[in-house]
Structures are given as C-alpha cells and as structure tokens.
Design an enzyme around this catalytic site. Structure first.
Site, PDB file in Angstrom:
ATOM      1  N   PHE A 197     -13.438  -3.874   0.408  1.00 46.60           N
ATOM      2  CA  PHE A 197     -14.511  -3.204  -0.603  1.00 46.60           C
ATOM      3  C   PHE A 197     -15.949  -3.139   0.005  1.00 46.60           C
ATOM      4  O   PHE A 197     -17.063  -3.464  -0.753  1.00 46.60           O
ATOM      5  CB  PHE A 197     -14.748  -3.628  -1.975  1.00 46.60           C
ATOM      6  CG  PHE A 197     -13.286  -3.644  -2.818  1.00 46.60           C
ATOM      7  CD1 PHE A 197     -12.323  -2.522  -2.675  1.00 46.60           C
ATOM      8  CD2 PHE A 197     -13.020  -4.365  -4.124  1.00 46.60           C
ATOM      9  CE1 PHE A 197     -11.081  -2.621  -3.244  1.00 46.60           C
ATOM     10  CE2 PHE A 197     -11.918  -4.414  -4.826  1.00 46.60           C
ATOM     11  CZ  PHE A 197     -10.871  -3.306  -4.402  1.00 46.60           C
ATOM     12  N   LEU A 216     -17.615  -0.712   0.898  1.00 39.40           N
ATOM     13  CA  LEU A 216     -18.508   0.255   0.082  1.00 39.40           C
ATOM     14  C   LEU A 216     -18.652   0.173  -1.265  1.00 39.40           C
ATOM     15  O   LEU A 216     -19.297   0.923  -1.928  1.00 39.40           O
ATOM     16  CB  LEU A 216     -18.050   1.658   0.524  1.00 39.40           C
ATOM     17  CG  LEU A 216     -18.310   1.987   2.045  1.00 39.40           C
ATOM     18  CD1 LEU A 216     -17.482   3.441   2.467  1.00 39.40           C
ATOM     19  CD2 LEU A 216     -19.764   2.189   2.568  1.00 39.40           C
ATOM     20  N   GLY A 217     -17.950  -0.933  -2.020  1.00 40.23           N
ATOM     21  CA  GLY A 217     -17.525  -1.147  -3.165  1.00 40.23           C
ATOM     22  C   GLY A 217     -16.451  -0.791  -3.676  1.00 40.23           C
ATOM     23  O   GLY A 217     -16.035  -0.610  -5.045  1.00 40.23           O
ATOM     24  N   TYR A 223       0.710  -1.218  -0.002  1.00 38.79           N
ATOM     25  CA  TYR A 223       0.020   0.117   0.035  1.00 38.79           C
ATOM     26  C   TYR A 223       1.017   1.384  -0.093  1.00 38.79           C
ATOM     27  O   TYR A 223       1.569   1.495   1.181  1.00 38.79           O
ATOM     28  CB  TYR A 223      -0.923   0.045   1.043  1.00 38.79           C
ATOM     29  CG  TYR A 223      -2.058  -1.136   1.158  1.00 38.79           C
ATOM     30  CD1 TYR A 223      -2.193  -1.994   0.232  1.00 38.79           C
ATOM     31  CD2 TYR A 223      -2.800  -1.055   2.245  1.00 38.79           C
ATOM     32  CE1 TYR A 223      -3.392  -2.675   0.020  1.00 38.79           C
ATOM     33  CE2 TYR A 223      -3.994  -2.294   2.287  1.00 38.79           C
ATOM     34  CZ  TYR A 223      -4.017  -2.974   1.045  1.00 38.79           C
ATOM     35  OH  TYR A 223      -5.126  -3.992   1.194  1.00 38.79           O
TER      36      TYR A 223
HETATM   37  N1  NAP Z   1      -7.406  -8.387   0.613  1.00 39.44           N
HETATM   38  C1  NAP Z   1      -7.244  -7.693  -0.407  1.00 39.44           C
HETATM   39  O1  NAP Z   1      -7.084  -8.005  -1.568  1.00 39.44           O
HETATM   40  C2  NAP Z   1      -7.715  -6.224  -0.396  1.00 39.44           C
HETATM   41  C3  NAP Z   1      -8.165  -5.684  -1.298  1.00 39.44           C
HETATM   42  C4  NAP Z   1      -8.459  -4.369  -1.360  1.00 39.44           C
HETATM   43  C5  NAP Z   1      -8.718  -3.479  -0.137  1.00 39.44           C
HETATM   44  N2  NAP Z   1      -8.371  -4.312   0.887  1.00 39.44           N
HETATM   45  C6  NAP Z   1      -8.556  -3.837   2.211  1.00 39.44           C
HETATM   46  O2  NAP Z   1      -9.917  -3.513   2.318  1.00 39.44           O
HETATM   47  C7  NAP Z   1     -10.027  -2.008   2.841  1.00 39.44           C
HETATM   48  C8  NAP Z   1     -11.252  -1.654   2.184  1.00 39.44           C
HETATM   49  O3  NAP Z   1     -11.491  -1.306   0.831  1.00 39.44           O
HETATM   50  P1  NAP Z   1     -11.311  -0.067   0.057  1.00 39.44           P
HETATM   51  O4  NAP Z   1     -10.679   1.158   0.742  1.00 39.44           O
HETATM   52  O5  NAP Z   1     -10.528  -0.273  -1.090  1.00 39.44           O
HETATM   53  O6  NAP Z   1     -12.736   0.203  -0.271  1.00 39.44           O
HETATM   54  P2  NAP Z   1     -14.050   0.928   0.360  1.00 39.44           P
HETATM   55  O7  NAP Z   1     -13.640   0.907   2.026  1.00 39.44           O
HETATM   56  O8  NAP Z   1     -15.309   0.006  -0.019  1.00 39.44           O
HETATM   57  O9  NAP Z   1     -14.150   2.180  -0.108  1.00 39.44           O
HETATM   58  C9  NAP Z   1     -13.146   3.235   0.030  1.00 39.44           C
HETATM   59  C10 NAP Z   1     -13.657   4.228  -0.861  1.00 39.44           C
HETATM   60  O10 NAP Z   1     -14.994   4.835  -0.261  1.00 39.44           O
HETATM   61  C11 NAP Z   1     -14.709   6.186   0.224  1.00 39.44           C
HETATM   62  N3  NAP Z   1     -15.326   6.344   1.505  1.00 39.44           N
HETATM   63  C12 NAP Z   1     -14.940   5.801   2.517  1.00 39.44           C
HETATM   64  N4  NAP Z   1     -15.720   6.160   3.645  1.00 39.44           N
HETATM   65  C13 NAP Z   1     -16.749   6.865   3.071  1.00 39.44           C
HETATM   66  C14 NAP Z   1     -18.081   7.586   3.499  1.00 39.44           C
HETATM   67  N5  NAP Z   1     -18.072   7.403   4.709  1.00 39.44           N
HETATM   68  N6  NAP Z   1     -18.603   8.273   2.887  1.00 39.44           N
HETATM   69  C15 NAP Z   1     -18.319   8.499   1.480  1.00 39.44           C
HETATM   70  N7  NAP Z   1     -17.059   7.981   1.011  1.00 39.44           N
HETATM   71  C16 NAP Z   1     -16.506   7.082   1.804  1.00 39.44           C
HETATM   72  C17 NAP Z   1     -13.244   6.421   0.071  1.00 39.44           C
HETATM   73  O11 NAP Z   1     -12.965   7.754  -0.196  1.00 39.44           O
HETATM   74  P3  NAP Z   1     -12.580   8.980   1.028  1.00 39.44           P
HETATM   75  O12 NAP Z   1     -11.250   8.552   0.950  1.00 39.44           O
HETATM   76  O13 NAP Z   1     -12.713  10.230   0.244  1.00 39.44           O
HETATM   77  O14 NAP Z   1     -13.461   8.745   1.968  1.00 39.44           O
HETATM   78  C18 NAP Z   1     -12.763   5.361  -1.062  1.00 39.44           C
HETATM   79  O15 NAP Z   1     -12.870   6.159  -2.180  1.00 39.44           O
HETATM   80  C19 NAP Z   1      -8.735  -1.310   2.160  1.00 39.44           C
HETATM   81  O16 NAP Z   1      -8.513  -0.055   2.642  1.00 39.44           O
HETATM   82  C20 NAP Z   1      -7.596  -2.499   2.426  1.00 39.44           C
HETATM   83  O17 NAP Z   1      -7.088  -2.247   3.810  1.00 39.44           O
HETATM   84  C21 NAP Z   1      -8.068  -5.608   0.929  1.00 39.44           C
END
Ligand code: NAP
Length: 300
Positions: free
Chosen positions: A212, A214-215, A57
């Site tokens: 993901f 939130l998607g 990351y």
């Molecule tokens: N094991 C794996 O292969 C893998 C793969 C991907 C991710 N991950 C882990 O999973 C975690 C979550 O996934 P992710 O961060 O990719 O996706 P996510 O949590 O589904 O979504 C993140 C997105 O949503 C926005 N967001 C977050 N909180 C919000 C809110 N309260 N209101 C509006 N928008 C919001 C963020 O933008 P802002 O920054 O503007 O809030 C960002 O664009 C990652 O951080 C990582 O640690 C693991």
C-alpha cells in the site's frame, strides 16, 4: 539542497531496481490475459526486475500471467507469499493458511503455478499488524513454528530467502536469527506506524518493501493523493501526486524497495519514473510534516 537517491539496492543476494511492481492489481485484468501479459512485459522494458505476487491474487491469475510473461533471461526476482490461500466461492477471496503444513503446501502450489523449482524469496504473511484479517482458532500459530518450516524449506532449496509480512517489531527481533531478507508491512507517506521497524530493517540490512505505498485501493485506507501538501510538491516539480508519494518513500531510507500496484500502463510508466525524482530539503520537510494516520484498519 536536492537529495539524490540510489536507483538500485541489494535484495536477497542480488541488486535490484528500487522500483518494482506489485501484482495484486493484475487481477483486475482477468478478462484480458493478453493485456495483463503486455503490462508485465512493459514493466520489464521499463527496468522492473522485482515483482511481488501471491497464489491468492486473482485465484492464481497473477501467478499464471507471471509464468507466461516473464522468462529466465529477463532476470526478474519474483517474490511470493504464504499464509493465505485462494478461496473461490468463500466470503472473501482468500482464507488464512497459517499452519506449518499449510505454509509448506502453499510453497508447493506457488512452485507449480510459477513453473519454477525454487522460489527466490517467500514472505511469511503473519497477521500481527496492519490492515485486514486477524487469526483465531487453529490459525493462531506461533511464529517459531512457522519459521521452523520456512527454514526447512530453505534448507531443502525450495525457497531462496525468507521475508516477513504484517509483522511487529518484536516479531522481527525474534525472527532475526533465522535470516530475514525483507519485511513487507503497510507503510506510506500517510501511514507511518512502523518507523521503528523500518529503522531496525535498515540497521540489519533487510529490505523494507512496503505494501500500500500509495494507500492501496481499499476506500477505508488513507491515500497519499488526498494530501494538499503532496499536490503542492507535485505541482512545483511538474510530476503527479502519486509520483511524489513514491519518491518520498525512496528518500526515506536506502533499503526501501517499491512494489506499487497498477493495472494501467500509463501509471506503470509514471511509477517507474518516480525513481528518478529528486526531492529537495524543503519538499521533504513539507511532506514529513503530513500527519500519519494508521493503516491498521479492517478492509475485508
Ligand atoms: N503482504 C501483504 O499483505 C500485501 C497486502 C497488499 C498488497 N501487497 C502487495 O503490495 C502491492 C502494492 O499494494 P496495492 O497495489 O494494494 O496498493 P498501492 O500500490 O498503494 O495502490 C494501488 C492503487 O493505486 C492506483 N495507482 C497505482 N499507480 C498509480 C499512479 N501512478 N497514479 C494513480 N493511481 C495509481 C492503482 O490503480 P490503477 O490500477 O488504476 O493504477 C490502485 O488503485 C500489491 O500490488 C501487492 O503486490 C502485499
């Protein structure tokens, strides 16, 4: 009737708050390490005691910030992953590193960058399901060979517990004898491919930590906040659509832990507050009726 959800859940021999933090979005703050450190400190203030990270990351940025921001007395469970390495200058920010010797090297690299002598939980990021890359050539590695090195690392005390990511139902069944603390697959209100896997985790006392939630931030993936029914429930409760998506996950099963990713302190606050939202039967029925779309799409 309103369904309450527990605020905490067992994870890897501990009890953690069900709303944690995913550090992937931290890399967007690479221009301002102070802001990134302050975001993590705020997470701790808000009760976050479970952070998900990876060496890849931000090419090590997330781990460096975690090392600087979090202290042993904060009691935060930092969960990292192996199976890919940073690839600065490559066509993608990461390259696969699935071979047993690469998993071991990646554990060593995480130990160094996080400044610890033991990683409490390490997810073996397989590539059997979910969005993103698929392995070929020497990166096609048998799960049993990977579990051998992961269990050896646990026996050596370098890792505390083993998790699996991007794994199939059959893969998890095969891995159960090794002792699995968590599964991290893509799953959200709008992408529910893995219901059976979630049920197996619940039955086996394994934490389900969807990524993901939130998607995600990749445009190709379905987003929780695109759904009119999510907006309707949010309006009726006076909360945001993202909070409804997270609250729905917490209501789905007691073994669900959240790691929403954000670089925005206001979103961080909203996400932790989602743990206190109760959804009644009518709201849950309206949300359950949303059509699930596959998250199994290329995003690279
Ligand atoms: N094991 C794996 O292969 C893998 C793969 C991907 C991710 N991950 C882990 O999973 C975690 C979550 O996934 P992710 O961060 O990719 O996706 P996510 O949590 O589904 O979504 C993140 C997105 O949503 C926005 N967001 C977050 N909180 C919000 C809110 N309260 N209101 C509006 N928008 C919001 C963020 O933008 P802002 O920054 O503007 O809030 C960002 O664009 C990652 O951080 C990582 O640690 C693991």
């Amino acid at each position: 009737m309103t369904t309450p959800t527990a605020r905490t859940a067992p994870f890897a021999g501990r009890t953690v708050s069900r709303v944690g933090y995913g550090a992937l979005q931290l890399e967007r703050l690479h221009h301002s390490r102070d802001e990134a450190v302050a975001l993590l400190r705020r997470a701790v203030e808000l009760g976050v005691d479970h952070v998900d990270t990876a060496q890849f990351y931000g090419f090590g940025f997330a781990n460096r910030v975690i090392r600087e921001a979090l202290h042993p007395e904060d009691g935060v469970l930092v969960v990292t992953k192996v199976g890919a390495d940073p690839d600065p200058g490559g066509p993608m920010p990461l390259r696969l590193a699935q071979r047993p010797e690469q998993l071991r090297a990646s554990v060593e690299e995480n130990l160094r960058s996080l400044g610890v002598d033991r990683l409490p939980v390490v997810n073996l990021r397989r590539l059997d399901s979910g969005p993103g890359l698929r392995p070929d050539g020497d990166q096609l590695v048998d799960l049993d060979d990977q579990l051998d090195v992961m269990t050896a690392l646990r026996d050596e005390g370098k890792i505390g517990a083993i998790g699996l990511s991007c794994v199939t139902l059959d893969g998890l069944r095969r891995a159960l004898p090794a002792g699995i603390a968590c599964v991290q697959n893509a799953y959200s209100l709008v992408s529910r491919d893995d219901e059976e896997l979630l049920r197996l985790c619940a039955a086996e006392g394994i934490a389900w930590v969807p990524f993901f939630p939130l998607g995600g931030s990749f445009p190709a993936l379905p987003k929780v906040t695109d759904e009119p029914a999510v907006h309707a429930v949010a309006e009726s409760l006076g909360v945001t659509p993202s909070q409804v998506g997270l609250a729905w996950l917490l209501h789905r099963a007691p073994n669900v832990l959240l790691i929403p990713g954000t670089a925005d302190p206001a979103h961080l606050e909203a996400n932790t507050a989602a743990g206190r939202i109760a959804l009644d039967a009518a709201a849950l029925a309206a949300l359950d009726a949303i059509e699930s779309r596959s998250a199994d799409v290329p995003i690279g």
